[in-house]
Design a protein around this motif. Structure first.
Motif, PDB file in Angstrom:
ATOM      1  N   LEU A 129       0.827  -1.192   0.000  1.00 57.82           N
ATOM      2  CA  LEU A 129       0.000   0.000   0.000  1.00 57.82           C
ATOM      3  C   LEU A 129       0.868   1.251   0.000  1.00 57.82           C
ATOM      4  N   LEU A 130       0.331   2.302  -0.576  1.00 62.80           N
ATOM      5  CA  LEU A 130       0.948   3.623  -0.502  1.00 62.80           C
ATOM      6  C   LEU A 130      -0.121   4.591  -0.018  1.00 62.80           C
ATOM      7  N   ALA A 131       0.256   5.488   0.871  1.00 59.31           N
ATOM      8  CA  ALA A 131      -0.641   6.546   1.327  1.00 59.31           C
ATOM      9  C   ALA A 131       0.158   7.828   1.473  1.00 59.31           C
ATOM     10  N   ALA A 132      -0.352   8.907   0.925  1.00 60.50           N
ATOM     11  CA  ALA A 132       0.352  10.192   0.990  1.00 60.50           C
ATOM     12  C   ALA A 132      -0.600  11.275   1.431  1.00 60.50           C
ATOM     13  N   ASN A 133      -0.088  12.185   2.248  1.00 56.74           N
ATOM     14  CA  ASN A 133      -0.934  13.285   2.695  1.00 56.74           C
ATOM     15  C   ASN A 133      -0.510  14.597   2.048  1.00 56.74           C
ATOM     16  N   GLU A 134      -1.430  15.514   2.070  1.00 56.49           N
ATOM     17  CA  GLU A 134      -1.253  16.805   1.412  1.00 56.49           C
ATOM     18  C   GLU A 134      -1.149  17.891   2.459  1.00 56.49           C
ATOM     19  N   SER A 135       0.048  18.446   2.604  1.00 57.66           N
ATOM     20  CA  SER A 135       0.257  19.559   3.526  1.00 57.66           C
ATOM     21  C   SER A 135       1.624  20.152   3.230  1.00 57.66           C
ATOM     22  N   SER A 136       1.942  21.223   3.892  1.00 59.36           N
ATOM     23  CA  SER A 136       3.252  21.843   3.677  1.00 59.36           C
ATOM     24  C   SER A 136       4.373  20.939   4.162  1.00 59.36           C
ATOM     25  N   SER A 137       4.041  19.960   5.009  1.00 60.50           N
ATOM     26  CA  SER A 137       5.030  18.984   5.462  1.00 60.50           C
ATOM     27  C   SER A 137       4.579  17.578   5.077  1.00 60.50           C
ATOM     28  N   GLY A 138       4.027  17.460   3.877  1.00 63.03           N
ATOM     29  CA  GLY A 138       3.441  16.207   3.423  1.00 63.03           C
ATOM     30  C   GLY A 138       4.414  15.042   3.436  1.00 63.03           C
ATOM     31  N   HIS A 139       3.872  13.847   3.636  1.00 63.25           N
ATOM     32  CA  HIS A 139       4.683  12.645   3.719  1.00 63.25           C
ATOM     33  C   HIS A 139       4.078  11.539   2.855  1.00 63.25           C
ATOM     34  N   VAL A 140       4.942  10.642   2.402  1.00 64.76           N
ATOM     35  CA  VAL A 140       4.523   9.474   1.636  1.00 64.76           C
ATOM     36  C   VAL A 140       4.916   8.234   2.428  1.00 64.76           C
ATOM     37  N   TYR A 141       3.967   7.352   2.654  1.00 61.25           N
ATOM     38  CA  TYR A 141       4.213   6.141   3.431  1.00 61.25           C
ATOM     39  C   TYR A 141       3.943   4.901   2.586  1.00 61.25           C
ATOM     40  N   ILE A 142       4.730   3.850   2.854  1.00 62.47           N
ATOM     41  CA  ILE A 142       4.609   2.593   2.132  1.00 62.47           C
ATOM     42  C   ILE A 142       4.496   1.443   3.130  1.00 62.47           C
ATOM     43  N   SER A 143       3.586   0.512   2.842  1.00 66.67           N
ATOM     44  CA  SER A 143       3.426  -0.686   3.659  1.00 66.67           C
ATOM     45  C   SER A 143       3.536  -1.926   2.781  1.00 66.67           C
ATOM     46  N   SER A 144       4.140  -2.968   3.315  1.00 67.85           N
ATOM     47  CA  SER A 144       4.251  -4.227   2.583  1.00 67.85           C
ATOM     48  C   SER A 144       3.546  -5.360   3.325  1.00 67.85           C
ATOM     49  N   ASN A 145       2.734  -5.001   4.333  1.00 71.51           N
ATOM     50  CA  ASN A 145       2.047  -6.029   5.119  1.00 71.51           C
ATOM     51  C   ASN A 145       0.596  -5.626   5.406  1.00 71.51           C
ATOM     52  N   TYR A 146      -0.095  -5.220   4.344  1.00 63.88           N
ATOM     53  CA  TYR A 146      -1.523  -4.893   4.420  1.00 63.88           C
ATOM     54  C   TYR A 146      -1.821  -3.714   5.346  1.00 63.88           C
ATOM     55  N   GLY A 147      -0.845  -2.844   5.555  1.00 58.80           N
ATOM     56  CA  GLY A 147      -1.061  -1.674   6.383  1.00 58.80           C
ATOM     57  C   GLY A 147      -0.808  -1.892   7.861  1.00 58.80           C
ATOM     58  N   ALA A 148      -0.258  -3.051   8.215  1.00 58.33           N
ATOM     59  CA  ALA A 148       0.046  -3.309   9.634  1.00 58.33           C
ATOM     60  C   ALA A 148       1.132  -2.370  10.136  1.00 58.33           C
ATOM     61  N   THR A 149       2.145  -2.152   9.310  1.00 57.71           N
ATOM     62  CA  THR A 149       3.208  -1.198   9.625  1.00 57.71           C
ATOM     63  C   THR A 149       3.522  -0.386   8.379  1.00 57.71           C
ATOM     64  N   TRP A 150       4.097   0.790   8.593  1.00 61.66           N
ATOM     65  CA  TRP A 150       4.386   1.707   7.494  1.00 61.66           C
ATOM     66  C   TRP A 150       5.814   2.227   7.601  1.00 61.66           C
ATOM     67  N   THR A 151       6.394   2.527   6.437  1.00 60.83           N
ATOM     68  CA  THR A 151       7.716   3.149   6.358  1.00 60.83           C
ATOM     69  C   THR A 151       7.617   4.409   5.516  1.00 60.83           C
ATOM     70  N   GLU A 152       8.213   5.487   5.979  1.00 65.01           N
ATOM     71  CA  GLU A 152       8.166   6.720   5.202  1.00 65.01           C
ATOM     72  C   GLU A 152       9.156   6.662   4.058  1.00 65.01           C
ATOM     73  N   ALA A 153       8.689   7.045   2.880  1.00 62.01           N
ATOM     74  CA  ALA A 153       9.547   7.108   1.699  1.00 62.01           C
ATOM     75  C   ALA A 153      10.312   8.420   1.701  1.00 62.01           C
ATOM     76  N   ASN A 154      11.600   8.347   1.486  1.00 57.69           N
ATOM     77  CA  ASN A 154      12.459   9.523   1.574  1.00 57.69           C
ATOM     78  C   ASN A 154      12.633  10.155   0.204  1.00 57.69           C
ATOM     79  N   PHE A 155      11.619  10.893  -0.236  1.00 58.41           N
ATOM     80  CA  PHE A 155      11.696  11.586  -1.514  1.00 58.41           C
ATOM     81  C   PHE A 155      12.570  12.823  -1.402  1.00 58.41           C
ATOM     82  N   ALA A 156      13.161  13.190  -2.518  1.00 56.63           N
ATOM     83  CA  ALA A 156      13.978  14.408  -2.536  1.00 56.63           C
ATOM     84  C   ALA A 156      13.125  15.634  -2.249  1.00 56.63           C
ATOM     85  N   ASP A 157      11.848  15.604  -2.686  1.00 54.06           N
ATOM     86  CA  ASP A 157      10.941  16.724  -2.477  1.00 54.06           C
ATOM     87  C   ASP A 157      10.044  16.489  -1.267  1.00 54.06           C
TER      88      ASP A 157
END
Length: 199
Positions: A129-157
């Motif tokens: 799963l991928l989930a991203a929020n919209e804000s001035s400090s927005g973040h993108v998160y990725i899960s590989s276990n049906y959303g049980a745990t999440w890891t933040e993706a370290n985008f350049a932007d």
């Protein structure tokens, strides 16, 4: 559902089109869009619809939804607290279902809530799963276990507004678009705790 002239923001389908989800963030215009959103699901190609209330939440400004191929796994997200002082805050939350929308569980990647979940994506089996929020400090998160745990993706932007995303069937390849910014691609683990690939 009988709803017309609403601001429909969310539509999603499973692989064969039998299961659908549709949501709007307002039925009365922008001035009250944080109070009147509804979410509906169909299991018969849109012939009939049933309102969905994840965790009992109604009247949320719905923004994003994604299905697994068979429709059993679903992720949905709502708009959170607005920056404009005249708008009433929405209940920005992210929910998961693993039983075709019968029951829902809230998920908070890295503790994030009361935020605007703008885009989600799912692999065909719903495990990635991928989930991203919209804000001035927005973040993108990725899960590989049906959303049980999440890891933040370290985008350049990191900190940009993420508006759109898509996933390959196996979930190992993702693309995210942010504004003002770029398109970024995630390939396996190359995006986590490191630089993502972008044009």
């Amino acid at each position: 559902s009988g709803n017309v002239n609403s601001n429909w923001e969310v539509v999603a389908s499973n692989a064969d089109g039998s299961r659908l989800i549709a949501g709007y963030f307002s039925d009365t215009g922008y001035a009250t869009w944080y109070l009147t959103g509804r979410l509906y699901m169909s299991s018969n190609y849109g012939a009939t619809w049933t309102e969905v209330q994840p965790a009992g939440n109604t009247e949320n400004p719905w923004q994003t939804a994604s299905f697994s191929s068979d429709g059993s796994h679903i992720i949905v997200g709502a708009w959170g607290r607005p920056s404009h002082a005249s708008y009433v805050p929405g209940n920005g939350r992210l929910w998961l279902s693993s039983n075709y929308g019968a029951t829902w569980t809230e998920t908070r990647p890295a503790g994030d809530f009361d935020t605007t979940w703008r885009t989600t994506s799912s692999s065909s089996d719903g495990s990635y799963l991928l989930a991203a929020n919209e804000s001035s400090s927005g973040h993108v998160y990725i899960s590989s276990n049906y959303g049980a745990t999440w890891t933040e993706a370290n985008f350049a932007d990191l900190g940009r507004y993420s508006y759109t995303s898509a996933s390959s069937a196996d979930g190992n390849h993702l693309i995210v678009g942010n504004s003002p910014g770029r398109l970024y691609m995630y390939h396996g683990a190359s995006c986590v705790n490191g630089s993502c690939i972008g044009p």
